[in-house]
Design a protein around this motif. Structure first.
Motif, PDB file in Angstrom:
ATOM      1  N   UNK A   1     -85.896   1.504 -85.633  1.00 42.50           N
ATOM      2  CA  UNK A   1     -85.954   2.785 -85.267  1.00 42.50           C
ATOM      3  C   UNK A   1     -86.911   2.983 -83.681  1.00 42.50           C
ATOM      4  N   UNK A   2     -86.200   3.973 -83.086  1.00 38.26           N
ATOM      5  CA  UNK A   2     -86.798   4.039 -81.633  1.00 38.26           C
ATOM      6  C   UNK A   2     -87.016   5.504 -81.595  1.00 38.26           C
ATOM      7  N   UNK A   3     -87.962   5.814 -81.258  1.00 39.81           N
ATOM      8  CA  UNK A   3     -88.140   7.243 -80.410  1.00 39.81           C
ATOM      9  C   UNK A   3     -88.321   7.396 -78.991  1.00 39.81           C
ATOM     10  N   UNK A   4     -87.301   8.096 -78.533  1.00 42.45           N
ATOM     11  CA  UNK A   4     -87.281   8.388 -76.998  1.00 42.45           C
ATOM     12  C   UNK A   4     -87.903   9.497 -76.545  1.00 42.45           C
ATOM     13  N   UNK A   5     -88.559   9.363 -75.633  1.00 37.18           N
ATOM     14  CA  UNK A   5     -89.322  10.505 -74.838  1.00 37.18           C
ATOM     15  C   UNK A   5     -88.340  11.213 -74.276  1.00 37.18           C
ATOM     16  N   UNK A   6     -88.290  12.469 -74.556  1.00 36.62           N
ATOM     17  CA  UNK A   6     -87.120  13.245 -74.196  1.00 36.62           C
ATOM     18  C   UNK A   6     -87.455  14.357 -73.140  1.00 36.62           C
ATOM     19  N   UNK A   7     -87.117  14.562 -71.769  1.00 37.54           N
ATOM     20  CA  UNK A   7     -87.491  15.490 -70.990  1.00 37.54           C
ATOM     21  C   UNK A   7     -86.470  16.604 -71.057  1.00 37.54           C
ATOM     22  N   UNK A   8     -85.141  16.203 -71.373  1.00 44.33           N
ATOM     23  CA  UNK A   8     -83.978  17.019 -71.211  1.00 44.33           C
ATOM     24  C   UNK A   8     -83.215  16.708 -69.986  1.00 44.33           C
ATOM     25  N   UNK A   9     -83.678  15.974 -69.320  1.00 42.31           N
ATOM     26  CA  UNK A   9     -83.029  15.422 -67.964  1.00 42.31           C
ATOM     27  C   UNK A   9     -81.717  14.345 -68.355  1.00 42.31           C
ATOM     28  N   UNK A  10     -81.229  14.134 -67.268  1.00 45.01           N
ATOM     29  CA  UNK A  10     -80.205  12.760 -67.324  1.00 45.01           C
ATOM     30  C   UNK A  10     -80.667  11.653 -67.784  1.00 45.01           C
ATOM     31  N   UNK A  11     -81.623  11.163 -67.006  1.00 39.35           N
ATOM     32  CA  UNK A  11     -82.335   9.788 -67.534  1.00 39.35           C
ATOM     33  C   UNK A  11     -82.653   9.578 -69.063  1.00 39.35           C
ATOM     34  N   UNK A  12     -83.537  10.462 -69.432  1.00 35.71           N
ATOM     35  CA  UNK A  12     -83.964  10.290 -70.920  1.00 35.71           C
ATOM     36  C   UNK A  12     -82.867  10.609 -71.852  1.00 35.71           C
ATOM     37  N   UNK A  13     -81.834  11.555 -71.380  1.00 32.11           N
ATOM     38  CA  UNK A  13     -80.627  11.989 -72.421  1.00 32.11           C
ATOM     39  C   UNK A  13     -79.785  10.413 -72.338  1.00 32.11           C
TER      40      UNK A  13
END
Length: 187
Positions: free
Chosen positions: A4-16
């Motif tokens: 399981x991995x939690x991704x830091x999401x900014x809503x931008x292209x890279x994190x998405x």
């Protein structure tokens, strides 16, 4: 059992794209957006684009819904104020050249977010940083390596990560160039 991995999401292209890449690699992925301040505190309206603004939370929530993954919002405002803003002000007043992004990475993203991820039984956190992580069997240490895209490499803002943080952090964008990431995000 899937890791399981939690991704830091900014809503931008890279994190998405990072979330999508990890999902395609077979990880059980969830997204997390960090609430670090309110728009009123920094005197901006909700239409302005800034790091971790309300519109970022909404964008990240939309991406997570599109990917079919859980989305969390963590309020780290007091930690951000204490560890980043107050330190920035003090450094600036003393004639130094502060770098709030390095402090945010050190004290918030790779400390507070990692703590929260581990409490939620995640094996890893991940971000949209352009950097590679490698385990050196000879030394028994994790190493930060330059990204495949030299124009986007971000190793310099992650230089102070601990071995424990590196052990629990994935950087799925490290092997890609920015145009490839844009293409992945468009799909």
């Amino acid at each position: 059992m899937k890791k399981k991995v939690m991704v830091g999401m900014s809503g931008g292209v890279d994190s998405s794209a990072a979330a999508l890449i990890l999902q395609n690699e077979g990880f059980d992925v969830c997204g997390a957006t960090l609430k670090l301040f309110s728009n009123d505190e920094i005197d901006i309206n909700s239409k302005m684009r800034t790091c971790c603004s309300l519109s970022d939370v909404e964008d990240a929530r939309w991406v997570c819904r599109k990917l079919g993954i859980d989305h969390f919002v963590f309020n780290f405002r007091s930690d951000f104020d204490r560890c980043v803003i107050k330190k920035f002000i003090s450094s600036y007043e003393n004639g130094e050249t502060p770098n709030p992004c390095i402090d945010c990475n050190k004290y918030i993203k790779f400390s507070k977010m990692l703590e929260r991820a581990l409490v939620l039984d995640c094996d890893y956190i991940a971000t949209g940083h352009y950097v590679s992580r490698e385990y050196d069997k000879k030394t028994g240490r994790y190493l930060l390596k330059k990204a495949a895209d030299n124009t986007k490499d971000q190793t310099y803002v992650l230089y102070n990560m601990t071995q424990n943080q590196l052990k629990h952090t994935l950087f799925p964008l490290g092997k890609y160039k920015k145009p490839e990431i844009r293409h992945i995000a468009e799909e």
